[in-house]
Design a protein around this motif. Structure first.
Motif, PDB file in Angstrom:
ATOM      1  N   ARG A  67      44.643   3.209  78.184  1.00  0.00           N
ATOM      2  CA  ARG A  67      45.626   3.136  79.256  1.00  0.00           C
ATOM      3  C   ARG A  67      45.958   1.681  79.611  1.00  0.00           C
ATOM      4  N   GLU A  79      49.283  11.151  82.585  1.00  0.00           N
ATOM      5  CA  GLU A  79      47.859  11.467  82.487  1.00  0.00           C
ATOM      6  C   GLU A  79      47.569  12.955  82.592  1.00  0.00           C
ATOM      7  N   SER A  84      46.275  14.733  76.245  1.00  0.00           N
ATOM      8  CA  SER A  84      44.859  14.546  76.562  1.00  0.00           C
ATOM      9  C   SER A  84      44.033  15.797  76.273  1.00  0.00           C
ATOM     10  N   THR A 102      41.854   7.013  86.140  1.00  0.00           N
ATOM     11  CA  THR A 102      43.089   6.350  85.715  1.00  0.00           C
ATOM     12  C   THR A 102      43.860   5.801  86.903  1.00  0.00           C
ATOM     13  N   VAL A 113      51.671   5.613  86.859  1.00  0.00           N
ATOM     14  CA  VAL A 113      51.008   6.832  86.401  1.00  0.00           C
ATOM     15  C   VAL A 113      51.680   8.052  87.018  1.00  0.00           C
ATOM     16  N   VAL A 115      50.616  12.398  86.891  1.00  0.00           N
ATOM     17  CA  VAL A 115      49.464  13.216  86.511  1.00  0.00           C
ATOM     18  C   VAL A 115      49.855  14.687  86.426  1.00  0.00           C
TER      19      VAL A 115
END
Length: 385
Positions: A67, A79, A84, A102, A113, A115
């Motif tokens: 990252r 993320e 992932s 993260t 970011v 998520v």
């Protein structure tokens, strides 16, 4: 020159000589021409990685270094999403821990970011729409409490129990109405996850689009955009032309991202792509040119990468994460080629060899000597070369 013997589909091997790395002028700050995120993969702890899956198999330090690499190139990080191994080795407790770490690291360096949230912690065989809504809200609350912004991922539970488009509207209305930050929706096609067939209440994407557009229009203030992962540029352009002004379409088309990002007279797409996890320096250099309105330069840098991306994402597409991890290993970004859940077995040795050839064609490998040594050793332990 650095040579190695690579397996062939028909049997035997062919000698391949690695070329020099591409000369790229990368950026260190986020692009101004588009909103850009790379969906990053996780690095396994090789001592613990197995078919069981789970967060205890993650090498946290190595995962966060990936990252940091993306942020240093000016790219945002998407993320705890499909790349992932979400739902394919990474469960919600692991995803929550990954997001926590993260987001903390991003705050230290000013990294961007988003998520993923979903319903993957539900343990009910036949959940109700109320159960599914509550599951989404639980995960949204967890991420927003950390200061994170959410991507509302498609739910396998919802796909399994919904019987009409109205069922999707009911759940999305309830969740979006309680969002405290603008949310990115995610339309993930069944090519990525067969369990999502018929999402939005229709098997035909053109019909499903009516439901998607209605949900976005009703919640335009709370919807930042929608990531479209259909590998169908015609449908993405149609959606792009129908959504309200101010709502973004993030291309998730890992086959046709160059044209989608460049766009046309009616508009263009932003980017949220698993491919950029493998192509970070190329994406950074390309968007630096696009920021200067150098469209031809953007195409010159990023256009040649699409053949590699198509190979990474070849059917069965859900195993594309294997190619991302393999290339990260060969490029020195991680120290081994093991994946949580034993996911690396999802691709053949011939496929891995083809990735070496195609990645080398564009100059992806920063240290050809290291790449040759690692690939040579990996194939050797499997009796090749």
């Amino acid at each position: 020159m650095f040579t190695l013997d690579l397996p062939l589909a028909g049997g035997g091997t062919a000698t391949h000589t690695l070329g020099a790395p591409a000369a790229l002028s990368t950026a260190t700050t986020p692009p101004t021409s588009r909103d850009v995120f790379a969906a990053a993969h996780v690095v396994a702890n090789p001592y613990r990685a197995s078919a069981e899956g789970g967060a205890d198999q993650i090498d946290w330090d190595a995962t966060l270094r990936l990252r940091q690499d993306l942020w240093s190139l000016g790219l945002g990080v998407a993320e705890a999403m499909d790349t992932s191994q979400r739902g394919m080795g990474l469960d919600w407790p692991g995803a929550r821990e990954l997001a926590t770490r993260t987001l903390r690291a991003a705050n230290e360096v000013g990294g961007r970011v988003v998520v993923g949230i979903g319903t993957d912690h539900l343990k009910i065989d036949t959940p109700t729409l109320t159960d599914i809504t509550a599951a989404y809200l639980d995960q949204m609350a967890a991420i927003e409490s950390l200061g994170g912004s959410c991507v509302m991922m498609a739910s396998r539970h919802l796909a399994a129990v919904a019987t009409t488009p109205d069922d999707y509207v009911t759940v999305y209305d309830a969740v979006l109405s309680q969002a405290s930050r603008p949310v990115v929706l995610h339309w993930l096609g069944e090519v990525f996850d067969p369990a999502l067939a018929g999402y939005w209440g229709h098997g035909d994407p053109a019909a499903a689009m009516d439901t998607v557009v209605a949900i976005i229009a009703d919640h335009a203030v709370r919807v930042r955009g929608i990531k479209v992962s259909l590998l169908d540029p015609v449908q993405e352009i149609r959606l792009r032309n129908r959504i309200p002004d101010g709502v973004r379409v993030f291309t998730g088309d890992d086959y046709n991202y160059v044209d989608m990002i460049v766009g046309d007279d009616e508009g263009n797409s932003d980017a949220l792509l698993g491919a950029f996890a493998a192509l970070g320096p190329f994406a950074s250099a390309a968007f630096a040119r696009l920021d200067r309105e150098d469209v031809d330069g953007f195409r010159d840098v990023l256009g040649p990468t699409e053949a590699l991306s198509r190979l990474i994402f070849t059917s069965p597409t859900q195993f594309y994460k294997v190619g991302v991890a393999w290339l990260a290993y060969l490029n020195g970004q991680q120290d081994h080629f093991r994946m949580i859940g034993g996911f690396e077995t999802g691709r053949s040795l011939v496929h891995l060899a083809d990735l070496v050839r195609e990645a080398d064609r564009i100059g992806l490998f920063a240290d050809p000597e290291l790449t040759a040594r690692r690939a040579r050793a990996y194939f050797a332990v499997h009796g090749i070369g």
